[in-house]
Design an enzyme around this catalytic site. Structure first.
Site, PDB file in Angstrom:
ATOM      1  N   ASP B   8       0.889  -1.162   0.000  1.00 17.14           N
ATOM      2  CA  ASP B   8       0.000   0.000   0.000  1.00 17.14           C
ATOM      3  C   ASP B   8       0.928   1.212   0.000  1.00 17.14           C
ATOM      4  O   ASP B   8       1.515   1.552   1.022  1.00 17.14           O
ATOM      5  CB  ASP B   8      -0.878  -0.030   1.255  1.00 17.14           C
ATOM      6  CG  ASP B   8      -1.878   1.121   1.286  1.00 17.14           C
ATOM      7  OD1 ASP B   8      -2.208   1.657   0.210  1.00 17.14           O
ATOM      8  OD2 ASP B   8      -2.313   1.494   2.389  1.00 17.14           O
ATOM      9  N   GLU B  69      -1.031  -1.316  -5.042  1.00 16.11           N
ATOM     10  CA  GLU B  69      -2.249  -0.536  -5.277  1.00 16.11           C
ATOM     11  C   GLU B  69      -2.037   0.403  -6.447  1.00 16.11           C
ATOM     12  O   GLU B  69      -1.021   1.082  -6.541  1.00 16.11           O
ATOM     13  CB  GLU B  69      -2.646   0.257  -4.025  1.00 16.11           C
ATOM     14  CG  GLU B  69      -3.990   0.927  -4.218  1.00 16.11           C
ATOM     15  CD  GLU B  69      -4.473   1.653  -2.976  1.00 16.11           C
ATOM     16  OE1 GLU B  69      -4.688   0.999  -1.949  1.00 16.11           O
ATOM     17  OE2 GLU B  69      -4.628   2.883  -3.037  1.00 16.11           O
ATOM     18  N   ASP B 142      -2.953   1.001   6.818  1.00 16.60           N
ATOM     19  CA  ASP B 142      -2.018   0.705   5.729  1.00 16.60           C
ATOM     20  C   ASP B 142      -1.513  -0.739   5.798  1.00 16.60           C
ATOM     21  O   ASP B 142      -1.234  -1.367   4.776  1.00 16.60           O
ATOM     22  CB  ASP B 142      -0.824   1.669   5.781  1.00 16.60           C
ATOM     23  CG  ASP B 142      -1.261   3.092   6.019  1.00 16.60           C
ATOM     24  OD1 ASP B 142      -1.298   3.861   5.064  1.00 16.60           O
ATOM     25  OD2 ASP B 142      -1.603   3.418   7.183  1.00 16.60           O
TER      26      ASP B 142
END
Lengths: 190, 190
Positions: B8, B69, B142
């Protein structure tokens, strides 16, 4: 003498311009190139290929400083993500080699080389040719822009983003520190 | 068995989650961490520090695939540039190690782990805890998001961006090829 490597970041075309900066405003061309990756390739392959080429350039020219175009999220939304990805690669590679990175806005670069912050690409190219005493305007524009970034760095010194500890200093304090640093600097080279 | 490393991306907080993917939908936690850099530091130092930590994680866990991501320029304009810079670093480091990178959208991840593409952070965290059989929801978000990315990759296979040659295939063609690949795959491991 200082070696400055300018980078005009991009995934499709990435400009790299290397100059030497002698006393005063004297600058000379060392190298200029544009690295390309096919838009059809996957992102990792494109970023990976540019990573290797940038790594090679940093090792070959061992610049004292890297001048990198500062990317804004507001402009060219479609291409900005790739440009930011490459900027991250430049920051990481330079940092791993303890090379300071100075971030410069396009208008700052235009103002430095043409005297006008909203100059056209053609004007920037013409001035780069004239300043470096070249026979031709470097092509494509990414090549001229990378050299213009390096020239800006030579003439304006380390940009504010790269010199974080100085960020709180007033212009007068900065001028004083610069003069001090210059006085201490051994004049063996250049 | 496949080792998947989810990232992330972010400059202030970067989540890394590593899982092992056994037969079917079985997944287990290997490692989870959140790397932080001080917002007051200069960009090169922040990107450089995360570069070294990511490098170390890739070397330590030697993942078969990285799930990253996908960053969109439309969202969070203020933070998106740093996020894109780190994404570039992840792409470059993975490519240098010949590790494929699969790009996943947040809604794809939410749909995969909660069944609902607009699930809340809390729902994602709860599902990650449940799927991996953890005692607590990984904190901060996260960390849970990085694990959710890895789980999505495990359950949905290589993402479309990473498998460029398949880009033109229809869903039916893709399903056929996946079934073919599965049939050919030797069942020696897992």
């Amino acid at each position: 003498m200082t070696t400055i490597l300018g980078v005009d970041p991009g995934l499709t075309r990435l400009g790299v311009g290397v100059i030497n900066h002698g006393p005063g405003r004297s600058v000379s061309l060392v190298h200029v190139d544009v690295y390309r990756t096919p838009p059809a390739d996957e992102p990792a392959a494109r970023v990976g290929a540019l990573f290797r080429q940038l790594e090679k350039a940093l090792d070959e020219f061992a610049p004292d400083i890297v001048a990198l175009e500062r990317v804004f999220a507001q402009h060219n939304v479609r291409t900005v993500m790739g440009t930011a990805q490459i900027s991250g690669v430049v920051l990481a590679l330079a940092h791993a080699r303890s090379i300071p990175v100075s971030l410069r806005t396009p208008s700052e670069v235009k103002a430095a080389v043409t005297g006008y912050g909203r100059a056209s690409k053609a004007q920037v190219g013409t001035m780069v040719k004239s300043i470096l005493g070249l026979d031709e305007i470097p092509q494509p524009a990414d090549a001229a822009d990378a050299l213009a970034l390096a020239i800006t760095e030579a003439w304006r010194g380390l940009g504010p983003q790269a010199s974080a500890p100085e960020a709180g200093a007033t212009p007068a304090q900065q001028a004083w520190r610069a003069a001090e640093a210059k006085a201490r600097q051994p004049r063996l080279k250049g």
